[in-house]
Design a protein around this motif. Structure first.
Motif, mmCIF file in Angstrom:
data_model
loop_
_atom_site.group_PDB
_atom_site.id
_atom_site.type_symbol
_atom_site.label_atom_id
_atom_site.label_comp_id
_atom_site.label_asym_id
_atom_site.label_seq_id
_atom_site.Cartn_x
_atom_site.Cartn_y
_atom_site.Cartn_z
ATOM 1 N N ILE A 43 0.842 -1.203 0.000
ATOM 2 C CA ILE A 43 0.000 0.000 0.000
ATOM 3 C C ILE A 43 0.871 1.244 0.000
ATOM 4 C CG2 ILE A 43 -1.649 1.337 1.375
ATOM 5 C CD1 ILE A 43 -2.832 -1.335 2.325
ATOM 6 N N SER A 44 1.902 1.247 0.855
ATOM 7 C CA SER A 44 2.809 2.387 0.909
ATOM 8 C C SER A 44 3.502 2.607 -0.430
ATOM 9 C CB SER A 44 3.850 2.158 2.006
ATOM 10 O OG SER A 44 4.772 3.214 2.073
ATOM 11 N N GLU A 45 3.881 1.509 -1.090
ATOM 12 C CA GLU A 45 4.558 1.619 -2.385
ATOM 13 C C GLU A 45 3.615 2.182 -3.447
ATOM 14 O OE1 GLU A 45 6.774 -1.276 -5.666
ATOM 15 O OE2 GLU A 45 5.531 -2.127 -4.070
ATOM 16 N N LEU A 46 2.373 1.687 -3.478
ATOM 17 C CA LEU A 46 1.413 2.150 -4.485
ATOM 18 C C LEU A 46 1.132 3.643 -4.338
ATOM 19 C CD1 LEU A 46 -1.111 -0.842 -4.392
ATOM 20 C CD2 LEU A 46 0.356 -0.201 -6.323
ATOM 21 N N ILE A 47 0.935 4.073 -3.104
ATOM 22 C CA ILE A 47 0.644 5.491 -2.874
ATOM 23 C C ILE A 47 1.879 6.343 -3.132
ATOM 24 C CG2 ILE A 47 -0.016 7.173 -1.097
ATOM 25 C CD1 ILE A 47 -1.837 5.049 0.097
ATOM 26 N N GLY A 48 3.047 5.809 -2.804
ATOM 27 C CA GLY A 48 4.286 6.548 -3.037
ATOM 28 C C GLY A 48 4.561 6.788 -4.510
ATOM 29 N N LYS A 49 4.008 5.926 -5.368
ATOM 30 C CA LYS A 49 4.236 6.050 -6.820
ATOM 31 C C LYS A 49 3.123 6.824 -7.519
ATOM 32 C CE LYS A 49 7.037 1.848 -7.320
ATOM 33 N NZ LYS A 49 7.118 0.497 -7.944
ATOM 34 N N GLU A 50 2.201 7.405 -6.776
ATOM 35 C CA GLU A 50 1.126 8.194 -7.394
ATOM 36 C C GLU A 50 1.709 9.374 -8.160
ATOM 37 O OE1 GLU A 50 -2.591 7.561 -4.233
ATOM 38 O OE2 GLU A 50 -1.267 9.307 -4.056
ATOM 39 N N LEU B 150 -4.881 7.422 -5.954
ATOM 40 C CA LEU B 150 -5.588 6.156 -5.798
ATOM 41 C C LEU B 150 -6.540 6.202 -4.616
ATOM 42 C CD1 LEU B 150 -2.619 3.650 -6.313
ATOM 43 C CD2 LEU B 150 -4.387 4.234 -7.975
ATOM 44 N N SER B 151 -7.783 5.813 -4.845
ATOM 45 C CA SER B 151 -8.726 5.647 -3.742
ATOM 46 C C SER B 151 -8.475 4.300 -3.084
ATOM 47 C CB SER B 151 -10.165 5.719 -4.254
ATOM 48 O OG SER B 151 -10.437 4.595 -5.083
ATOM 49 N N ASP B 152 -9.117 4.067 -1.933
ATOM 50 C CA ASP B 152 -8.959 2.766 -1.270
ATOM 51 C C ASP B 152 -9.482 1.641 -2.150
ATOM 52 O OD1 ASP B 152 -7.860 4.082 0.855
ATOM 53 O OD2 ASP B 152 -9.668 4.044 2.101
ATOM 54 N N ASP B 153 -10.559 1.901 -2.904
ATOM 55 C CA ASP B 153 -11.081 0.886 -3.832
ATOM 56 C C ASP B 153 -10.073 0.589 -4.924
ATOM 57 O OD1 ASP B 153 -13.590 0.393 -2.614
ATOM 58 O OD2 ASP B 153 -14.374 2.258 -3.449
ATOM 59 N N ASP B 154 -9.385 1.635 -5.416
ATOM 60 C CA ASP B 154 -8.355 1.420 -6.441
ATOM 61 C C ASP B 154 -7.232 0.537 -5.901
ATOM 62 O OD1 ASP B 154 -9.714 3.028 -8.251
ATOM 63 O OD2 ASP B 154 -8.675 4.853 -7.599
ATOM 64 N N ILE B 155 -6.878 0.779 -4.641
ATOM 65 C CA ILE B 155 -5.803 -0.021 -4.038
ATOM 66 C C ILE B 155 -6.235 -1.470 -3.891
ATOM 67 C CG2 ILE B 155 -4.426 -0.330 -1.943
ATOM 68 C CD1 ILE B 155 -4.491 2.700 -1.592
ATOM 69 N N VAL B 156 -7.498 -1.696 -3.548
ATOM 70 C CA VAL B 156 -8.027 -3.059 -3.464
ATOM 71 C C VAL B 156 -7.833 -3.784 -4.785
ATOM 72 C CG1 VAL B 156 -10.123 -4.441 -3.228
ATOM 73 C CG2 VAL B 156 -9.674 -2.596 -1.611
ATOM 74 N N GLU B 157 -8.149 -3.093 -5.881
ATOM 75 C CA GLU B 157 -8.011 -3.700 -7.206
ATOM 76 C C GLU B 157 -6.540 -3.952 -7.542
ATOM 77 O OE1 GLU B 157 -10.505 -4.832 -9.014
ATOM 78 O OE2 GLU B 157 -11.787 -4.199 -7.350
ATOM 79 N N LYS B 158 -5.671 -3.024 -7.174
ATOM 80 C CA LYS B 158 -4.240 -3.207 -7.446
ATOM 81 C C LYS B 158 -3.690 -4.412 -6.683
ATOM 82 C CE LYS B 158 -3.305 0.538 -9.964
ATOM 83 N NZ LYS B 158 -2.704 0.485 -11.320
ATOM 84 N N LEU B 159 -4.174 -4.597 -5.470
ATOM 85 C CA LEU B 159 -3.726 -5.745 -4.678
ATOM 86 C C LEU B 159 -4.241 -7.055 -5.257
ATOM 87 C CD1 LEU B 159 -4.137 -4.348 -1.041
ATOM 88 C CD2 LEU B 159 -2.013 -4.725 -2.279
ATOM 89 N N LYS B 160 -5.435 -7.012 -5.827
ATOM 90 C CA LYS B 160 -5.974 -8.223 -6.472
ATOM 91 C C LYS B 160 -5.082 -8.673 -7.616
ATOM 92 C CE LYS B 160 -10.917 -7.848 -5.388
ATOM 93 N NZ LYS B 160 -12.285 -7.639 -5.942
ATOM 94 N N GLU B 161 -4.466 -7.703 -8.293
ATOM 95 C CA GLU B 161 -3.553 -8.048 -9.388
ATOM 96 C C GLU B 161 -2.347 -8.822 -8.866
ATOM 97 O OE1 GLU B 161 -2.519 -4.419 -11.308
ATOM 98 O OE2 GLU B 161 -4.586 -3.945 -11.918
ATOM 99 N N THR C 293 -6.306 -10.601 -1.692
ATOM 100 C CA THR C 293 -7.694 -10.164 -1.526
ATOM 101 C C THR C 293 -7.884 -9.572 -0.136
ATOM 102 O OG1 THR C 293 -8.468 -11.897 -3.028
ATOM 103 C CG2 THR C 293 -10.101 -10.885 -1.575
ATOM 104 N N VAL C 294 -8.197 -8.275 -0.098
ATOM 105 C CA VAL C 294 -8.490 -7.598 1.161
ATOM 106 C C VAL C 294 -9.704 -6.703 0.971
ATOM 107 C CG1 VAL C 294 -6.119 -7.601 2.020
ATOM 108 C CG2 VAL C 294 -6.897 -5.726 0.594
ATOM 109 N N ALA C 295 -10.411 -6.431 2.048
ATOM 110 C CA ALA C 295 -11.573 -5.546 1.972
ATOM 111 C C ALA C 295 -11.124 -4.089 1.961
ATOM 112 C CB ALA C 295 -12.491 -5.801 3.174
ATOM 113 N N ARG C 296 -11.977 -3.216 1.471
ATOM 114 C CA ARG C 296 -11.651 -1.797 1.401
ATOM 115 C C ARG C 296 -11.392 -1.235 2.798
ATOM 116 N NH1 ARG C 296 -13.385 2.883 2.438
ATOM 117 N NH2 ARG C 296 -15.266 2.029 3.380
#
Length: 496
Positions: A440-447, A452-463, A467-470
């Protein structure tokens, strides 16, 4: 008469298990830190006439008693391979204690190679915290207490503890953060976040990278860090040169304001770590060493400085009992001799247990040692208990307050126990919650342009098959001190 540890079942109006004193002491020995263990053994050496720290300290024998001293030639070893048996004669099986020769604990061979199959890529008697005063407590202990109280995430604790170890006597951290990140295998942004966290600890100004930052942290703590004061801190060289006219211009204040600001600066402490004891700056001694081997495996051994060597002097026992005529004296001597034998055996058992638990922990967390904090594997006490055959309470005692040193630094064993999140179906092994936070820290750091919204992060993690909840993402983001996406958008807009 047996003096060994045992459980007694007494029958009367009700049944209850009663632990003998020696069993209680065995449990306490297991949970002792290195310092507590040395203190306990020193006390036993003082009061038990049949215990000696090393062979040369034994009372001299008479000429007719001059015989070769026998010691244990086969020190206890912990085996980590599945095809080997872990055996111990601590329970009194085999040779009788009373018939044994002089016994000496020999820990110099208490080591083992751990094969991971992967290549290398790169209680009441114990002193309480209240017993320590501010003057006797070391700066490191003071900071670690705050870290343990305020941060529960094991991976972040690891980074925080590493940074605290870098704090010098004055209270500064001079190491480059990029070096810290590389050593720990952590993201640089996570290291910076933890540094900012440590800088909120008492005393104010701790963990600063420079004098101006140290003073700024103290002023911020007093809510006095305004733009004019920050400008003064940015030009401390002018203050040192007494160039007050130029400082007035730089700070955009009049002479009276400047004089008051300088007085505030001089009232601050340029060495916030100086009020603490530095007799033992590095108060934590590792209990185990973990080293890489050329074949890509791990070698773990006990730190012999933390394991007192004691022996039982059988010759002295035979001599003094032969001279005793009083039954009460004989009973006392027999009790002390049994207690001495028990201590030697208990120390051997403690070493065996620590070596076996530490070895299994290293095997379980192999990816962390090779690749870094992000690869910390989810692990519970139950996992280690199942692999070693010990009870979970035993694992807890062994890992609490015990440290290992490895190429990535010095860590408390309990830091390696983390909660787990399941990967998506068919996605492989579970992933540590700490690894998810790192992602999560890496994804937000690369914005860049898009936040990215929390829902966007959920989808990125699915990739990544995670699988985690929002709401879980939101909880982890808040734990990392990262603002929500709307706030990050506002902050980004105000920056431009």
């Amino acid at each position: 008469m047996s003096n060994g540890p045992k459980l007694e079942l007494r029958q009367g109006q009700h049944q209850s298990l009663v632990m003998t004193q020696q069993l209680q002491q065995s449990i306490k020995l297991l949970q002792c830190t290195a310092l507590e263990l040395r203190t306990f053994v020193e006390q036993e050496l003082e009061k038990n006439p049949f215990l000696n720290e090393e062979e040369g300290d034994a009372p001299e024998a008479s000429p007719e008693e001059e015989t070769s001293t026998e010691t244990s030639d086969s020190p206890p070893e912990a085996n980590f391979d599945d095809d080997q048996d872990f055996t111990s004669d601590m329970g009194g099986s085999g040779e009788s204690w009373d018939d044994s020769a002089e016994i000496e604990t020999d820990y110099l061979r208490q080591e083992h190679h751990i094969s991971t199959g992967q290549a290398d890529f790169g209680d009441e008697d114990m002193p309480s915290a209240q017993d320590n005063t501010a003057h006797s407590k070391s700066l490191r202990d003071h900071l670690l207490e705050q870290l343990h109280l305020q941060e529960s995430d094991p991976a972040r604790r690891m980074i925080g503890a590493y940074l605290i170890d870098l704090v010098d006597e004055a209270g500064y951290i001079k190491e480059e953060l990029s070096v810290v990140a590389e050593t720990l295998g952590a993201d640089l942004s996570e290291v910076k976040t933890m540094l900012q966290f440590v800088q909120t600890f008492d005393p104010a100004g701790i963990g600063a990278r420079s004098l101006s930052e140290c003073l700024a942290l103290q002023l911020r703590d007093k809510n006095r860090l305004d733009p004019a004061m920050q400008s003064l801190l940015d030009h401390l060289s002018l203050l040192a040169a007494s160039r007050f006219d130029e400082l007035q211009k730089r700070c955009n204040v009049d002479r009276d304001d400047l004089r008051q600001m300088i007085a505030e600066i001089r009232a601050l402490n340029p060495k916030p770590g100086g009020d603490f004891s530095h007799e033992i700056i590095q108060s934590v001694e590792p209990d185990m060493f973990v080293r890489r081997t050329p074949d890509g495996n791990w070698h773990i051994e006990l730190n012999m400085n933390n394991f007192p060597k004691v022996m039982v002097n059988k010759r002295y026992y035979k001599k003094i009992t032969a001279e005793s005529r009083n039954k009460k004296d004989k009973d006392y001597l027999a009790e002390q001799f049994g207690s001495a034998n028990w201590l030697v055996r208990a120390l051997e058992q403690r070493a065996q247990t620590m070596l076996k638990v530490g070895g299994e922990l290293v095997k379980q967390q192999d990816a962390f040692f090779r690749l870094g904090v992000r690869y910390l594997k989810p692990m519970t006490l139950k996992v280690i208990a199942a692999e070693t055959g010990y009870h979970e309470s035993t694992i807890s005692r062994v890992t609490n307050g015990k440290f290992l040193i490895c190429p990535r630094g010095t860590f408390e064993l309990k830091y390696f126990f983390t909660s787990a999140l399941a990967r998506s179906e068919g996605g492989g092994d579970d992933v540590s919650s700490n690894a998810v936070k790192d992602y999560i820290s890496e994804l937000i750091g690369k914005e860049t342009d898009a936040v990215l919204s929390d829902d966007d992060i959920v989808e990125k993690l699915k990739e990544r098959n995670i699988t985690v909840a929002r709401r879980t993402v939101a909880k982890y983001r808040e734990a990392l001190g990262i603002p929500s996406s709307p706030k990050r958008r506002r902050l980004r807009a105000s920056a431009f």
